[in-house]
Design an enzyme around this catalytic site. Structure first.
Site, PDB file in Angstrom:
ATOM      1  N   ASP A  60      41.529  90.696  21.671  1.00 34.87           N
ATOM      2  CA  ASP A  60      42.827  91.121  22.383  1.00 34.87           C
ATOM      3  C   ASP A  60      43.363  91.597  21.716  1.00 34.87           C
ATOM      4  O   ASP A  60      43.728  91.368  20.782  1.00 34.87           O
ATOM      5  CB  ASP A  60      42.700  89.212  22.336  1.00 34.87           C
ATOM      6  N   ARG A  90      57.991  83.364  24.869  1.00 36.11           N
ATOM      7  CA  ARG A  90      56.766  83.246  25.538  1.00 36.11           C
ATOM      8  C   ARG A  90      55.753  82.248  26.845  1.00 36.11           C
ATOM      9  O   ARG A  90      54.863  83.214  27.121  1.00 36.11           O
ATOM     10  CB  ARG A  90      56.016  83.455  24.002  1.00 36.11           C
ATOM     11  N   SER A 167      42.898  94.177  26.913  1.00 35.80           N
ATOM     12  CA  SER A 167      44.379  92.462  27.038  1.00 35.80           C
ATOM     13  C   SER A 167      44.785  92.860  28.412  1.00 35.80           C
ATOM     14  O   SER A 167      43.995  93.380  29.545  1.00 35.80           O
ATOM     15  CB  SER A 167      44.889  93.619  26.498  1.00 35.80           C
ATOM     16  N   ASN A 168      45.347  91.649  28.825  1.00 35.05           N
ATOM     17  CA  ASN A 168      46.144  91.755  29.766  1.00 35.05           C
ATOM     18  C   ASN A 168      47.000  93.257  29.527  1.00 35.05           C
ATOM     19  O   ASN A 168      47.786  93.340  31.026  1.00 35.05           O
ATOM     20  CB  ASN A 168      46.868  90.139  29.694  1.00 35.05           C
TER      21      ASN A 168
END
Length: 276
Positions: A60, A90, A167-168
């Protein structure tokens, strides 16, 4: 500008329970993978067999790039409200992307992050000037690598293990961050969930790894930064390692990673001890 994906398919089952009656975080975590990419497979249902040698590691992005930069910037801009401001930000940056997916309206991670930033400013009552906005967003558009990345990643690759990122985050943010850190050559694959318009923990996002690497799931170790990402990867079928850099508590999602550590040196030791 909001991005829409033409290939999105979402459930409209009229018998499903009302999501407003469920705790939002629990609903999002439990539902998003199933809605965008099919039914999740419980970790307990995966067949047990002798472990095979790990041939690739997928990271990630936040296992490689330090998100604490956002807190440092917030403390300089809003010293009295930095902690609450960053906590709201966040939380919303992930929730907003997941909520858009559940509603059939995909947006990428940077858009969700910026929308979450604006909400956090409103929620905590801080003034978000255009300059402050640009500075805070730079934590994600100008990614900075953790100090151990340059030292340890080449040693992991020298074990004969292929390295990738899954990853996003957007492809541009990932590529520029790796290049800035002089790490791009270490990675054979840099994969963004934008490619399938389905952010982790959707199964379609995790599937990018095995499809790109042409390996079986149990040959690919997924290294997660967040506890929910450990669960998502394990539900897909990856062996997992939790790089718990910030000392977070484990999520109550019924998953235990194969290994846990606080830095990349611990991951290197874990990989050195794997079956030959």
């Amino acid at each position: 500008m909001r991005r829409y994906c033409a290939n999105e398919i979402f459930s409209n089952d009229p018998t499903s329970s009302d999501p407003m009656s469920i705790d939002r975080r629990g609903f999002l975590t439990a539902s998003v993978g199933a809605l965008v990419a099919g039914r999740a497979v419980a970790a307990s249902a995966v067949k047990r067999r002798a472990p095979r040698r790990i041939k690739a590691v997928l990271f990630d992005a936040l296992a490689l790039f330090d998100p604490r930069v956002a807190m440092t910037l917030a403390e300089r801009l809003y010293p009295e409200k930095a902690a609450s401001f960053v906590q709201v930000w966040r939380t919303r940056q992930f929730e907003y992307q997941w909520l858009h997916v559940l509603g059939g309206r995909y947006i990428d991670f940077l858009k969700a992050t910026e929308d979450g930033l604006v909400f956090a400013a409103h929620q905590t009552g801080v003034a978000l000037s255009s300059d402050a906005r640009a500075q805070l967003m730079s934590a994600y558009t100008n990614l900075q690598a953790w100090p151990d990345a340059q030292q340890v990643l080449p040693s992991i690759r020298d074990l004969g293990i292929s390295l990738g990122v899954l990853s996003n985050m957007t492809p541009d943010a990932l590529e520029s961050g790796l290049s800035r850190a002089k790490l791009r050559s270490v990675f054979s694959h840099v994969l963004s969930a934008d490619r399938v318009c389905a952010p982790k923990p959707a199964r379609a996002a995790y599937r990018l790894g095995v499809d790109s690497l042409n390996l079986e799931r149990d040959q690919v170790l997924f290294v997660a930064f967040a506890g929910w990402d450990v669960a998502g990867a394990a539900w897909f079928g990856y062996p997992t390692y939790w790089l718990n850099r910030l000392g977070a508590l484990p999520e109550e999602l019924g998953v235990v990673p194969q290994g846990t550590g606080s830095d990349l040196y611990s991951l290197l030791s874990f990989l050195q001890a794997q079956p030959a």
